[in-house]
Motif scaffolding. Structure first.
Motif, PDB file in Angstrom:
ATOM      1  N   ARG A  54     -17.291  28.170 -17.298  1.00 54.74           N
ATOM      2  CA  ARG A  54     -18.227  28.759 -18.258  1.00 54.74           C
ATOM      3  C   ARG A  54     -18.647  27.749 -19.323  1.00 54.74           C
ATOM      4  NH1 ARG A  54     -16.069  32.773 -21.296  1.00 54.74           N
ATOM      5  NH2 ARG A  54     -13.968  32.589 -20.485  1.00 54.74           N
ATOM      6  N   GLY A  55     -17.774  26.807 -19.656  1.00 55.97           N
ATOM      7  CA  GLY A  55     -18.061  25.881 -20.745  1.00 55.97           C
ATOM      8  C   GLY A  55     -18.723  24.583 -20.348  1.00 55.97           C
ATOM      9  N   LEU A  56     -18.679  24.258 -19.060  1.00 57.52           N
ATOM     10  CA  LEU A  56     -19.242  22.998 -18.573  1.00 57.52           C
ATOM     11  C   LEU A  56     -20.111  23.272 -17.346  1.00 57.52           C
ATOM     12  CD1 LEU A  56     -15.924  20.927 -18.541  1.00 57.52           C
ATOM     13  CD2 LEU A  56     -17.714  20.808 -20.284  1.00 57.52           C
ATOM     14  N   SER A  57     -21.066  22.425 -17.120  1.00 54.54           N
ATOM     15  CA  SER A  57     -21.830  22.486 -15.881  1.00 54.54           C
ATOM     16  C   SER A  57     -21.041  21.659 -14.860  1.00 54.54           C
ATOM     17  CB  SER A  57     -23.221  21.886 -16.104  1.00 54.54           C
ATOM     18  OG  SER A  57     -23.883  21.764 -14.880  1.00 54.54           O
ATOM     19  N   ILE A  58     -20.254  22.334 -14.043  1.00 51.54           N
ATOM     20  CA  ILE A  58     -19.300  21.649 -13.169  1.00 51.54           C
ATOM     21  C   ILE A  58     -19.879  21.378 -11.791  1.00 51.54           C
ATOM     22  CG2 ILE A  58     -17.110  21.921 -11.940  1.00 51.54           C
ATOM     23  CD1 ILE A  58     -16.002  23.221 -14.404  1.00 51.54           C
ATOM     24  N   GLU A  59     -19.712  20.140 -11.357  1.00 53.47           N
ATOM     25  CA  GLU A  59     -20.087  19.754 -10.007  1.00 53.47           C
ATOM     26  C   GLU A  59     -18.869  19.784  -9.080  1.00 53.47           C
ATOM     27  OE1 GLU A  59     -21.606  15.670  -8.082  1.00 53.47           O
ATOM     28  OE2 GLU A  59     -22.988  16.593  -9.511  1.00 53.47           O
ATOM     29  N   HIS A  60     -17.706  19.474  -9.643  1.00 56.65           N
ATOM     30  CA  HIS A  60     -16.465  19.466  -8.860  1.00 56.65           C
ATOM     31  C   HIS A  60     -15.308  19.800  -9.795  1.00 56.65           C
ATOM     32  CE1 HIS A  60     -13.618  18.182  -5.751  1.00 56.65           C
ATOM     33  NE2 HIS A  60     -12.936  17.631  -6.731  1.00 56.65           N
ATOM     34  N   LEU A  61     -14.357  20.613  -9.310  1.00 49.38           N
ATOM     35  CA  LEU A  61     -13.201  20.991 -10.118  1.00 49.38           C
ATOM     36  C   LEU A  61     -11.983  21.143  -9.232  1.00 49.38           C
ATOM     37  CD1 LEU A  61     -12.021  21.916 -12.878  1.00 49.38           C
ATOM     38  CD2 LEU A  61     -12.710  24.244 -12.248  1.00 49.38           C
ATOM     39  N   GLU A  62     -10.906  20.474  -9.606  1.00 53.63           N
ATOM     40  CA  GLU A  62      -9.607  20.625  -8.948  1.00 53.63           C
ATOM     41  C   GLU A  62      -8.595  20.963 -10.028  1.00 53.63           C
ATOM     42  OE1 GLU A  62      -8.339  17.254  -6.524  1.00 53.63           O
ATOM     43  OE2 GLU A  62     -10.436  16.660  -6.361  1.00 53.63           O
TER      44      GLU A  62
ATOM     45  N   ASN B  76     -21.903  16.998 -15.760  1.00 54.66           N
ATOM     46  CA  ASN B  76     -22.945  16.300 -16.509  1.00 54.66           C
ATOM     47  C   ASN B  76     -22.681  16.354 -18.013  1.00 54.66           C
ATOM     48  OD1 ASN B  76     -24.693  15.362 -14.446  1.00 54.66           O
ATOM     49  ND2 ASN B  76     -25.443  17.439 -14.153  1.00 54.66           N
ATOM     50  N   ALA B  77     -21.879  17.307 -18.447  1.00 55.66           N
ATOM     51  CA  ALA B  77     -21.567  17.442 -19.877  1.00 55.66           C
ATOM     52  C   ALA B  77     -20.835  16.213 -20.417  1.00 55.66           C
ATOM     53  CB  ALA B  77     -20.721  18.688 -20.111  1.00 55.66           C
ATOM     54  N   PHE B  78     -20.246  15.407 -19.542  1.00 58.40           N
ATOM     55  CA  PHE B  78     -19.526  14.208 -19.967  1.00 58.40           C
ATOM     56  C   PHE B  78     -20.425  12.981 -20.095  1.00 58.40           C
ATOM     57  CE2 PHE B  78     -15.893  16.304 -17.492  1.00 58.40           C
ATOM     58  CZ  PHE B  78     -15.445  16.979 -18.603  1.00 58.40           C
ATOM     59  N   GLU B  79     -21.675  13.123 -19.677  1.00 59.89           N
ATOM     60  CA  GLU B  79     -22.611  11.991 -19.708  1.00 59.89           C
ATOM     61  C   GLU B  79     -22.725  11.418 -21.114  1.00 59.89           C
ATOM     62  OE1 GLU B  79     -24.285   9.396 -17.540  1.00 59.89           O
ATOM     63  OE2 GLU B  79     -24.144  11.333 -16.518  1.00 59.89           O
ATOM     64  N   GLY B  80     -22.546  10.112 -21.241  1.00 58.32           N
ATOM     65  CA  GLY B  80     -22.678   9.417 -22.522  1.00 58.32           C
ATOM     66  C   GLY B  80     -21.494   9.599 -23.452  1.00 58.32           C
ATOM     67  N   LYS B  81     -20.438  10.290 -23.007  1.00 57.91           N
ATOM     68  CA  LYS B  81     -19.277  10.524 -23.855  1.00 57.91           C
ATOM     69  C   LYS B  81     -18.134   9.575 -23.469  1.00 57.91           C
ATOM     70  CE  LYS B  81     -19.909  15.434 -24.963  1.00 57.91           C
ATOM     71  NZ  LYS B  81     -21.321  15.408 -24.882  1.00 57.91           N
ATOM     72  N   SER B  82     -17.379   9.173 -24.469  1.00 57.12           N
ATOM     73  CA  SER B  82     -16.199   8.355 -24.216  1.00 57.12           C
ATOM     74  C   SER B  82     -15.138   9.200 -23.531  1.00 57.12           C
ATOM     75  CB  SER B  82     -15.640   7.806 -25.530  1.00 57.12           C
ATOM     76  OG  SER B  82     -15.091   8.864 -26.298  1.00 57.12           O
ATOM     77  N   LEU B  83     -14.116   8.560 -22.999  1.00 54.98           N
ATOM     78  CA  LEU B  83     -13.022   9.281 -22.364  1.00 54.98           C
ATOM     79  C   LEU B  83     -12.363  10.236 -23.354  1.00 54.98           C
ATOM     80  CD1 LEU B  83     -11.274   9.667 -19.840  1.00 54.98           C
ATOM     81  CD2 LEU B  83      -9.846   7.787 -20.648  1.00 54.98           C
ATOM     82  N   ILE B  84     -12.167   9.791 -24.572  1.00 56.88           N
ATOM     83  CA  ILE B  84     -11.556  10.637 -25.600  1.00 56.88           C
ATOM     84  C   ILE B  84     -12.434  11.859 -25.882  1.00 56.88           C
ATOM     85  CG2 ILE B  84     -10.921  10.760 -28.046  1.00 56.88           C
ATOM     86  CD1 ILE B  84      -9.961   7.834 -27.750  1.00 56.88           C
ATOM     87  N   ALA B  85     -13.729  11.659 -25.998  1.00 53.76           N
ATOM     88  CA  ALA B  85     -14.649  12.780 -26.261  1.00 53.76           C
ATOM     89  C   ALA B  85     -14.657  13.764 -25.095  1.00 53.76           C
ATOM     90  CB  ALA B  85     -16.051  12.257 -26.542  1.00 53.76           C
TER      91      ALA B  85
ATOM     92  N   THR C  31     -11.572  13.121 -16.003  1.00 49.94           N
ATOM     93  CA  THR C  31     -12.911  13.623 -16.311  1.00 49.94           C
ATOM     94  C   THR C  31     -13.966  12.603 -15.897  1.00 49.94           C
ATOM     95  OG1 THR C  31     -12.679  12.750 -18.555  1.00 49.94           O
ATOM     96  CG2 THR C  31     -12.118  15.068 -18.221  1.00 49.94           C
ATOM     97  N   TYR C  32     -14.959  13.063 -15.163  1.00 48.14           N
ATOM     98  CA  TYR C  32     -15.985  12.169 -14.621  1.00 48.14           C
ATOM     99  C   TYR C  32     -17.368  12.780 -14.772  1.00 48.14           C
ATOM    100  CZ  TYR C  32     -11.901  10.316 -12.204  1.00 48.14           C
ATOM    101  OH  TYR C  32     -10.669   9.800 -11.918  1.00 48.14           O
ATOM    102  N   THR C  33     -18.369  11.910 -14.832  1.00 44.67           N
ATOM    103  CA  THR C  33     -19.752  12.333 -14.663  1.00 44.67           C
ATOM    104  C   THR C  33     -20.034  12.271 -13.160  1.00 44.67           C
ATOM    105  OG1 THR C  33     -20.673  10.115 -14.798  1.00 44.67           O
ATOM    106  CG2 THR C  33     -20.426  11.324 -16.883  1.00 44.67           C
TER     107      THR C  33
END
Length: 104
Positions: free
Chosen positions: A12-20, A45-54, A78-80
């Motif tokens: 619900r919180g992320l636009s997920i392409e893959h989840l394990e 895609n929500a991780f795009e442009g974000k650091s690993l910490i973010a 966490t991956y784009t």
């Protein structure tokens, strides 16, 4: 089950392409059928442009209640979509538990 709650909140919180979601509790010194140690691999895609910490902070915000009340350890990967390793040989090894490892 806690893994279903994790899946629901992340979906619900992320636009997920893959989840394990892997319950690794059995690898630790906890009662049988515990749900306290998890590994999560999430591609969004929500991780795009974000650091690993973010990226991790975003997941922690979505799972804030579970992190306070139920989850003892959460190994995040966490991956784009563009940096997601699609290879089946790509292993996501969680670190060894230092606080009560089973059998040792």
């Amino acid at each position: 089950m806690l893994s279903e709650v994790i899946e629901d909140k992340l979906s619900r919180g992320l636009s997920i392409e893959h989840l394990e979601i892997v319950n690794e509790s059995a690898n630790h010194n906890v009662p049988p059928d515990s749900e306290s140690h998890f590994k999560v691999v999430v591609v969004s895609n929500a991780f795009e442009g974000k650091s690993l910490i973010a990226r991790h902070q975003l997941v922690y915000r979505l799972l804030a209640h579970e992190m306070r009340e139920k989850i003892h350890a959460l190994a995040l990967h966490t991956y784009t979509p563009s940096d997601w390793p699609h290879s089946p040989e790509f292993l996501h090894q969680s670190p060894r538990c230092h606080g009560g490892e089973k059998g040792g």
